[in-house]
Every structure is written in structure tokens, then in C-alpha cells.
Design a protein around this motif. Sequence first.
Motif, short mmCIF file in Angstrom:
data_model
loop_
_atom_site.label_atom_id
_atom_site.label_comp_id
_atom_site.label_asym_id
_atom_site.label_seq_id
_atom_site.Cartn_x
_atom_site.Cartn_y
_atom_site.Cartn_z
N MET A 173 -3.82 -6.29 -7.18
CA MET A 173 -2.68 -5.58 -6.63
C MET A 173 -2.54 -5.36 -5.06
O MET A 173 -1.67 -5.52 -5.24
CB MET A 173 -2.86 -4.52 -7.67
CG MET A 173 -1.62 -3.98 -7.70
SD MET A 173 -1.02 -2.65 -8.66
CE MET A 173 -2.31 -1.25 -7.50
N TYR A 174 -3.47 -5.08 -4.77
CA TYR A 174 -3.55 -4.67 -3.26
C TYR A 174 -3.07 -5.91 -2.38
O TYR A 174 -2.54 -5.81 -1.75
CB TYR A 174 -4.63 -3.98 -2.90
CG TYR A 174 -4.90 -2.63 -3.45
CD1 TYR A 174 -3.85 -1.76 -4.55
CD2 TYR A 174 -5.93 -2.43 -4.01
CE1 TYR A 174 -4.71 -0.27 -5.02
CE2 TYR A 174 -6.22 -0.89 -3.91
CZ TYR A 174 -5.20 -0.15 -4.21
OH TYR A 174 -5.73 0.96 -5.11
N ARG A 175 -4.28 -7.09 -3.21
CA ARG A 175 -3.87 -8.80 -2.16
C ARG A 175 -3.33 -9.20 -3.00
O ARG A 175 -1.67 -9.65 -1.55
CB ARG A 175 -5.33 -8.86 -2.91
CG ARG A 175 -5.00 -10.36 -2.01
CD ARG A 175 -6.59 -10.89 -2.27
NE ARG A 175 -6.12 -12.61 -1.55
CZ ARG A 175 -6.25 -13.49 -2.63
NH1 ARG A 175 -5.35 -13.73 -3.54
NH2 ARG A 175 -6.81 -14.84 -1.04
N GLU A 176 -1.83 -9.66 -3.51
CA GLU A 176 -1.09 -10.46 -4.64
C GLU A 176 -0.08 -9.61 -4.47
O GLU A 176 0.92 -10.20 -3.95
CB GLU A 176 -1.71 -11.08 -5.81
CG GLU A 176 -2.95 -11.98 -5.62
CD GLU A 176 -3.76 -11.93 -6.93
OE1 GLU A 176 -2.97 -11.62 -8.23
OE2 GLU A 176 -4.88 -12.60 -7.10
N VAL A 177 0.51 -8.48 -4.85
CA VAL A 177 1.11 -7.97 -4.83
C VAL A 177 1.53 -7.32 -4.08
O VAL A 177 3.14 -7.03 -3.42
CB VAL A 177 1.56 -7.04 -6.21
CG1 VAL A 177 3.28 -6.27 -6.45
CG2 VAL A 177 1.15 -7.92 -7.75
N TRP A 178 1.20 -6.32 -3.42
CA TRP A 178 1.40 -5.58 -2.42
C TRP A 178 1.25 -5.69 -1.21
O TRP A 178 1.51 -5.32 0.22
CB TRP A 178 0.73 -4.16 -2.14
CG TRP A 178 0.87 -3.27 -4.12
CD1 TRP A 178 1.30 -3.87 -4.48
CD2 TRP A 178 0.22 -2.13 -4.54
NE1 TRP A 178 1.47 -2.71 -5.38
CE2 TRP A 178 1.26 -1.85 -4.98
CE3 TRP A 178 -0.33 -0.90 -2.91
CZ2 TRP A 178 0.85 0.31 -5.66
CZ3 TRP A 178 -0.62 -0.11 -3.66
CH2 TRP A 178 0.18 0.51 -4.82
#
Length: 293
Positions: A173-178
Motif C-alpha cells: 500500500m505504501y509503495r503502490e497506492v501512497w
Amino acid sequence: MRERLGVIGGSGVYTLSGLADAEWVTVETPWGAPSDAILTGTLDGQPMAFLPRHGRGHVHTPAEVPYRANIAALKMLGVTDIVAVSACGSFREEMAPGDFVLVDQFIDRTRLRPASFFGKGCVAHVSMAHPVCARLSGIAGDAAEATGVTVHRGGTYLAMEGPQFSTLAESRMYREVWGADVIGMTNMPEAKLAREAECCYAPVAMVTDYDCWHPGHDAVEVADVIRVLGANADHARALVRGLPARLAARPAPCPCGCDRALEHAIITAPEARDPAMIRDLAGIAGRVLAPLD
């Protein structure tokens, strides 16, 4: 008054050699004691103060670091510019273990740490739109590149609470979304407090691993992190040795406005301010806060 450079050493960087007139000094602040005594001295004529963020021997977890006391103690010693070194995981293939990232933005996911010197009795709101001093970050980058390390100028740092590392779902999530670039546990609330103290602040994130998103690195192994930390620490010390010559032409005032961050930040009316808090804030915000009788 001449500027004094403050260096906050992260994981693996617990002392600094080569200082003339070196002395470990104890500083007490209204927010308690900092992580450790502070090493003061000069390097190539540049007044310096070094603070090991986790204490010598690494005794403070990221959530237990006394961030307010650390920044207050440096400010009370006359520090104007803070270069903060820390270990981090990487969300980008090109930001490989051993590389340095000059962070310029943050996503703050910490939740257990006091994040301001201000509060009931004196309220202030500083801008964090641009949380890093571009001038000081550029100087740190030049010094880092001179050591031969690969340097990435710019990146978003996800500050997590810790002390555990990420789950795979969080890492993705931190890498791909945020869209975060690196992840660490210590640059927040440090950056916020440095801004409130009107200090120029430049973080240098030293990549130790790929967190757990990378298919070839699906778990962070502490032994691997420690191995990379050793090499990074040598580069970090070399970076610091290259800073004094590059700080010789420091402009005043700071072109980024770091030294004037409180200019319009105090909201509480003078007659409503708590005298005890104003006394505590004298070492941080005395430039804009007159003590009440």
C-alpha cells in the motif's frame, strides 16, 4: 551569532570522530533529557553538536526517542542547521541498499509521540508544506556524492510507528497506492519539531533493505540490515566531514524561511498565554514570544 551545525546520528552512527575540543555535554530541557549527552566541538573550524538519536549502545526504540528534548537541546546549544541521518527501507528498485536518499517529503503514520512544543496555553501552527530545507539538503547531497555513494535527490519518507517492520499488505500500500519512496521510524516528529524550533532540517536516509514488497526480499532480516548499516555508517561519517567547507557561505536569513517559521504561527492571544509554558518555550521560540510577568 555564527551558525552551529547539528548532526543527529541514526542506527549505526553513535559517535563522531575528528572534532577539535570535543566534549560530551549534558543538557536538560523543559521536555526532559535528550537521548544522550551531546558531543560538541569544531570540525575544520565549524562549530558542531552531535547527538546519537537512539543513545550510545542503541537504547531507545523509535517511539521512545525523546524527540522534543533532542531538538530543544540542540537549539539551546545554538544549533541552526540539522542534518539528520537515519536508516530506511526502500520501495523503489533503483533506491538500492547502500544508497542515500535526500528525503524532501513525509507521510506521517506515527501515533504515540508528542509532535509539538506547543499546546494548551500557547497554540501555534507552522507550515509543513515543504518540510526540508532545500539549501541544507543540497549541501548534504554534495557532501554525500563526494564520498562515492549513490545519492537520490528527493523522495517521500513514510514514517511508521514501529518497532516492528511492515506487513506485506502495508508495504504494498505504501509503495503502490501512497507513492512513498522509503520507509523509516524516526524522522517524524523530528522534522516537525525542527520546524517549530526554526532550525534548518535536512534528512539523509540510508537504505538498508527493500522492506518486504520486493519479491526477492520478502522479509526484512535484522542481520542483513546490520551488515549494510556498517557500510552506510562509514559513508555517513565521511559525509559529515565534508559539510564544514560547504557551509562556509551560509546565507542569512535562510532562503527557505526555516529560521522564520514562527513569524506568523502563534495563534494564542498574548493575554491568554500560559506564563509557565512561555517560560518553557523561551529556548525554542523566544525570538517571537515575550515572557509574561
